[in-house]
Motif scaffolding. Structure first.
Motif, PDB file in Angstrom:
ATOM      1  N   SER A 205       0.985  -1.174   0.068  1.00 26.77           N
ATOM      2  CA  SER A 205       0.095   0.037  -0.132  1.00 26.77           C
ATOM      3  C   SER A 205       0.839   1.393   0.089  1.00 26.77           C
ATOM      4  CB  SER A 205      -0.724   0.025   1.125  1.00 26.77           C
ATOM      5  OG  SER A 205      -0.208   0.434   2.329  1.00 26.77           O
ATOM      6  N   GLU A 206       2.011   1.124   0.319  1.00 28.82           N
ATOM      7  CA  GLU A 206       2.713   2.339   0.768  1.00 28.82           C
ATOM      8  C   GLU A 206       3.157   2.960  -0.683  1.00 28.82           C
ATOM      9  OE1 GLU A 206       6.377   0.668   3.075  1.00 28.82           O
ATOM     10  OE2 GLU A 206       6.610   2.731   3.523  1.00 28.82           O
ATOM     11  N   GLN A 207       3.316   2.198  -1.806  1.00 32.47           N
ATOM     12  CA  GLN A 207       3.606   2.718  -2.943  1.00 32.47           C
ATOM     13  C   GLN A 207       2.372   3.414  -3.697  1.00 32.47           C
ATOM     14  OE1 GLN A 207       5.326  -0.654  -4.724  1.00 32.47           O
ATOM     15  NE2 GLN A 207       7.131  -0.610  -3.483  1.00 32.47           N
ATOM     16  N   CYS A 208       1.107   3.029  -3.261  1.00 39.58           N
ATOM     17  CA  CYS A 208       0.132   3.710  -3.865  1.00 39.58           C
ATOM     18  C   CYS A 208      -0.547   4.657  -3.191  1.00 39.58           C
ATOM     19  CB  CYS A 208      -0.843   2.462  -4.119  1.00 39.58           C
ATOM     20  SG  CYS A 208       0.054   0.989  -5.169  1.00 39.58           S
ATOM     21  N   ARG A 209      -0.181   4.967  -2.262  1.00 38.71           N
ATOM     22  CA  ARG A 209      -0.594   6.181  -1.401  1.00 38.71           C
ATOM     23  C   ARG A 209      -1.060   7.372  -2.107  1.00 38.71           C
ATOM     24  NH1 ARG A 209       0.980   7.271   4.199  1.00 38.71           N
ATOM     25  NH2 ARG A 209      -1.270   7.412   4.777  1.00 38.71           N
ATOM     26  N   HIS A 210      -0.239   7.684  -3.132  1.00 36.42           N
ATOM     27  CA  HIS A 210      -0.646   9.007  -3.746  1.00 36.42           C
ATOM     28  C   HIS A 210      -1.919   8.910  -4.621  1.00 36.42           C
ATOM     29  CE1 HIS A 210       1.969   6.552  -6.202  1.00 36.42           C
ATOM     30  NE2 HIS A 210       1.496   7.172  -7.180  1.00 36.42           N
ATOM     31  N   LEU A 211      -2.153   7.615  -5.128  1.00 34.54           N
ATOM     32  CA  LEU A 211      -3.210   7.286  -5.683  1.00 34.54           C
ATOM     33  C   LEU A 211      -4.446   7.075  -4.887  1.00 34.54           C
ATOM     34  CD1 LEU A 211      -1.910   4.909  -8.396  1.00 34.54           C
ATOM     35  CD2 LEU A 211      -2.489   7.144  -8.745  1.00 34.54           C
ATOM     36  N   SER A 212      -4.453   6.715  -3.788  1.00 34.90           N
ATOM     37  CA  SER A 212      -5.618   6.662  -2.937  1.00 34.90           C
ATOM     38  C   SER A 212      -5.761   8.332  -2.276  1.00 34.90           C
ATOM     39  CB  SER A 212      -5.257   5.927  -1.567  1.00 34.90           C
ATOM     40  OG  SER A 212      -4.240   6.180  -1.042  1.00 34.90           O
ATOM     41  N   LYS A 213      -4.759   8.782  -2.349  1.00 35.48           N
ATOM     42  CA  LYS A 213      -5.125  10.275  -1.723  1.00 35.48           C
ATOM     43  C   LYS A 213      -5.883  11.150  -2.980  1.00 35.48           C
ATOM     44  CE  LYS A 213      -2.715  14.256  -0.284  1.00 35.48           C
ATOM     45  NZ  LYS A 213      -1.125  14.845   0.044  1.00 35.48           N
ATOM     46  N   LYS A 214      -5.429  10.580  -4.256  1.00 36.63           N
ATOM     47  CA  LYS A 214      -6.279  11.369  -5.508  1.00 36.63           C
ATOM     48  C   LYS A 214      -7.631  10.677  -5.479  1.00 36.63           C
ATOM     49  CE  LYS A 214      -4.907  11.427 -10.160  1.00 36.63           C
ATOM     50  NZ  LYS A 214      -4.190  10.906 -11.320  1.00 36.63           N
ATOM     51  N   TYR A 215      -7.598   9.565  -5.148  1.00 39.19           N
ATOM     52  CA  TYR A 215      -9.092   8.869  -5.018  1.00 39.19           C
ATOM     53  C   TYR A 215      -9.952   9.733  -4.282  1.00 39.19           C
ATOM     54  CZ  TYR A 215     -13.212   6.027  -4.458  1.00 39.19           C
ATOM     55  OH  TYR A 215     -14.292   5.562  -4.750  1.00 39.19           O
ATOM     56  N   LEU A 216      -9.201   9.793  -3.088  1.00 39.56           N
ATOM     57  CA  LEU A 216     -10.070  10.728  -1.915  1.00 39.56           C
ATOM     58  C   LEU A 216     -10.606  12.262  -2.550  1.00 39.56           C
ATOM     59  CD1 LEU A 216      -8.439   9.418   1.098  1.00 39.56           C
ATOM     60  CD2 LEU A 216     -10.922   8.856   0.174  1.00 39.56           C
ATOM     61  N   GLN A 217      -9.425  12.823  -3.105  1.00 40.87           N
ATOM     62  CA  GLN A 217      -9.658  13.992  -3.657  1.00 40.87           C
ATOM     63  C   GLN A 217     -10.730  14.246  -4.688  1.00 40.87           C
ATOM     64  OE1 GLN A 217      -5.612  14.998  -4.342  1.00 40.87           O
ATOM     65  NE2 GLN A 217      -5.403  16.244  -2.625  1.00 40.87           N
ATOM     66  N   CYS A 218     -10.829  13.280  -5.501  1.00 42.17           N
ATOM     67  CA  CYS A 218     -11.879  13.016  -6.492  1.00 42.17           C
ATOM     68  C   CYS A 218     -13.262  13.192  -5.831  1.00 42.17           C
ATOM     69  CB  CYS A 218     -11.643  12.017  -7.410  1.00 42.17           C
ATOM     70  SG  CYS A 218     -12.981  11.438  -8.333  1.00 42.17           S
ATOM     71  N   ARG A 219     -13.476  12.221  -4.693  1.00 41.71           N
ATOM     72  CA  ARG A 219     -14.648  12.210  -4.140  1.00 41.71           C
ATOM     73  C   ARG A 219     -14.992  13.252  -3.403  1.00 41.71           C
ATOM     74  NH1 ARG A 219     -17.819   7.737  -1.674  1.00 41.71           N
ATOM     75  NH2 ARG A 219     -17.669   6.130  -3.335  1.00 41.71           N
ATOM     76  N   MET A 220     -14.035  14.187  -2.961  1.00 45.26           N
ATOM     77  CA  MET A 220     -14.433  15.418  -2.216  1.00 45.26           C
ATOM     78  C   MET A 220     -14.912  16.424  -3.449  1.00 45.26           C
ATOM     79  SD  MET A 220     -11.668  16.179   0.500  1.00 45.26           S
ATOM     80  CE  MET A 220     -10.785  14.757   1.507  1.00 45.26           C
ATOM     81  N   ALA A 221     -14.113  16.280  -4.311  1.00 47.36           N
ATOM     82  CA  ALA A 221     -14.567  17.209  -5.695  1.00 47.36           C
ATOM     83  C   ALA A 221     -16.102  17.159  -5.834  1.00 47.36           C
ATOM     84  CB  ALA A 221     -13.598  17.269  -6.443  1.00 47.36           C
ATOM     85  N   LYS A 222     -16.252  15.796  -6.083  1.00 45.08           N
ATOM     86  CA  LYS A 222     -17.527  15.546  -6.758  1.00 45.08           C
ATOM     87  C   LYS A 222     -18.817  15.399  -5.678  1.00 45.08           C
ATOM     88  CE  LYS A 222     -16.039  14.484 -11.007  1.00 45.08           C
ATOM     89  NZ  LYS A 222     -14.860  13.813 -10.897  1.00 45.08           N
ATOM     90  N   ASN A 223     -18.258  16.097  -4.496  1.00 47.13           N
ATOM     91  CA  ASN A 223     -19.187  15.922  -3.500  1.00 47.13           C
ATOM     92  C   ASN A 223     -19.848  14.575  -2.773  1.00 47.13           C
ATOM     93  OD1 ASN A 223     -20.313  17.855  -1.640  1.00 47.13           O
ATOM     94  ND2 ASN A 223     -22.122  18.499  -3.070  1.00 47.13           N
ATOM     95  N   LEU A 224     -18.900  13.477  -3.078  1.00 47.86           N
ATOM     96  CA  LEU A 224     -19.247  12.223  -2.430  1.00 47.86           C
ATOM     97  C   LEU A 224     -18.420  12.217  -1.268  1.00 47.86           C
ATOM     98  CD1 LEU A 224     -18.811  10.272  -5.563  1.00 47.86           C
ATOM     99  CD2 LEU A 224     -20.871  10.478  -4.429  1.00 47.86           C
ATOM    100  N   MET A 225     -17.988  13.246  -0.779  1.00 46.36           N
ATOM    101  CA  MET A 225     -17.305  12.974   0.736  1.00 46.36           C
ATOM    102  C   MET A 225     -17.095  14.423   1.293  1.00 46.36           C
ATOM    103  SD  MET A 225     -13.920  10.717   1.072  1.00 46.36           S
ATOM    104  CE  MET A 225     -12.594  11.240   2.211  1.00 46.36           C
ATOM    105  N   ALA A 226     -17.423  14.252   2.526  1.00 41.16           N
ATOM    106  CA  ALA A 226     -16.992  15.560   3.238  1.00 41.16           C
ATOM    107  C   ALA A 226     -15.827  16.397   2.987  1.00 41.16           C
ATOM    108  CB  ALA A 226     -17.323  15.411   4.663  1.00 41.16           C
ATOM    109  N   LYS A 227     -15.716  17.588   2.910  1.00 39.14           N
ATOM    110  CA  LYS A 227     -14.612  17.938   2.597  1.00 39.14           C
ATOM    111  C   LYS A 227     -13.501  17.892   3.871  1.00 39.14           C
ATOM    112  CE  LYS A 227     -14.935  20.500  -1.554  1.00 39.14           C
ATOM    113  NZ  LYS A 227     -16.092  19.765  -2.216  1.00 39.14           N
TER     114      LYS A 227
END
Lengths: 94, 266
Positions: free
Chosen positions: A49-71
């Motif tokens: 998981s260490e090497q993919c953390r930046h992508l998981s961060k990107k996914y969460l940011q996408c969710r926040m942007a699309k209003n699928l997650m609290a900012k």
């Protein structure tokens, strides 16, 4: 947090609700590409998981942007110190 | 207490002896030997000694002796009240500890995700242990959903937040609402497994044929490394189970359609 085997012990452990709440469902598949990227990265890095953390961060940011997650601040979710690959310096990584 | 009873028992005896020898110059020997506190009788102090012994035998009839006992009694009573108050105070404190602890945690934010991770980050401890988290997905009997994890396992270091996905697909022809719960094995490691965000505990509705990817964000508490009970544990299994809440039948859909006036024109 060292809870001993007191009365009930492990039997007494019940599921704890998540700390930051519940993810709403992504019915419209808006963050699918980020998800696919992350899963692909996991496969290629032998599930580290260490090497993919930046992508998981990107996914969460996408969710926040699309209003699928609290900012929330990324550090609140435990992503402090994760540098993005294509860092443009707009997100505060510390 | 037995001493006073014995005292009272010898009352009649000493008075009897007193009557027999009103002008006796010796202290009666029997009560003296009963208590083994015989002293050599000095004829000059005979009367005072006799009065002293008689007061002892009569068990506190002597005025000097009774105030002394009254003082100690008041003192002991005060002590008793004080100690009882202490006991009640301790019990009350124990009960009050629970809400106090909760407000303390909320006010200082101690023990929440960001605080723990910040603390771990600042302490600079390097986590060497790699823990493998495997995923398992289950569906309740009779529920026509296909529920699988999107990745078989993740290798994670304690203190890092990890994202994981599950895929749920509604294979039936009616919208089904489900709710999920989770557990972690081995059970004793479940304490160190913290979920930041997930899809559990809330009803999720899937339309027929719809496929959904649901994420879970979690991290493993860095304190797992300091716990000696967790020494041999390098594998955790996170297991989710979906239960059916309700299934909407086609009859419900038809009824809804007929009750709602047709809005679409042409």
């Amino acid at each position: 947090m060292s809870t001993g085997g007191a009365f009930g012990g492990n039997r007494g452990l019940r599921p704890i609700p998540p700390e930051k709440g519940i993810f709403p469902l992504d019915h419209l598949h808006e963050c699918d590409t980020e998800k696919k990227e992350y899963l692909g990265c996991l496969k290629s890095s032998a599930n580290k998981s260490e090497q993919c953390r930046h992508l998981s961060k990107k996914y969460l940011q996408c969710r926040m942007a699309k209003n699928l997650m609290a900012k929330q601040d990324m550090s609140e979710l435990g992503f402090s110190g994760v540098k993005e690959l294509d860092s443009t310096g707009d997100t505060n990584n510390e | 207490m037995s001493w006073s009873k014995a005292c009272r028992g010898t009352q009649w005896f000493s008075s009897y002896l007193h009557n027999i020898h009103p002008t006796s110059r010796t202290v009666p020997l029997v009560p003296c030997s009963r208590y083994g506190a015989c002293s050599v009788v000095n004829q000059h102090n005979l009367l005072s000694k006799r009065a002293f012994w008689e007061s002892m035998l009569l068990g506190g009839a002597h005025p000097h002796y009774s105030t002394h006992s009254m003082i100690t009694e008041t003192k002991s009573r005060k002590m008793l009240y004080y100690l009882t108050a202490v006991v009640f105070g301790m019990v009350g404190l124990t009960y009050a500890a629970v809400p106090l602890y909760r407000t303390f945690c909320q006010a200082t934010g101690y023990g929440t995700v960001e605080e723990k991770i910040a603390r771990h980050f600042e302490s600079g401890t390097v986590t060497e242990r790699e823990i493998v988290v495997q995923f398992n997905a289950d569906v309740a009997d009779g529920m026509q959903w296909k529920f699988t994890p999107s990745q078989r396992e993740v290798r994670v270091k304690p203190g890092e937040s990890v994202l994981a996905f599950y895929t749920a697909e509604n294979k039936s022809s009616a919208p089904i609402t489900g709710v999920s719960t989770y557990n972690v094995t081995p059970m004793k490691a479940g304490v160190y497994f913290n979920k930041i965000q997930c899809f559990c505990f809330e009803e999720q509705r899937l339309l027929p044929g719809e496929q959904m990817d649901v994420p879970v964000l979690f991290y493993i508490d860095p304190e797992i490394e300091t716990d000696p009970r967790m020494d041999g544990i390098n594998n955790l299994i996170l297991s989710y189970t979906f239960f059916k809440v309700s299934e909407e039948t086609t009859r419900d859909l038809v009824d809804n359609k007929s009750s709602v006036p047709v809005q679409e024109t042409n």
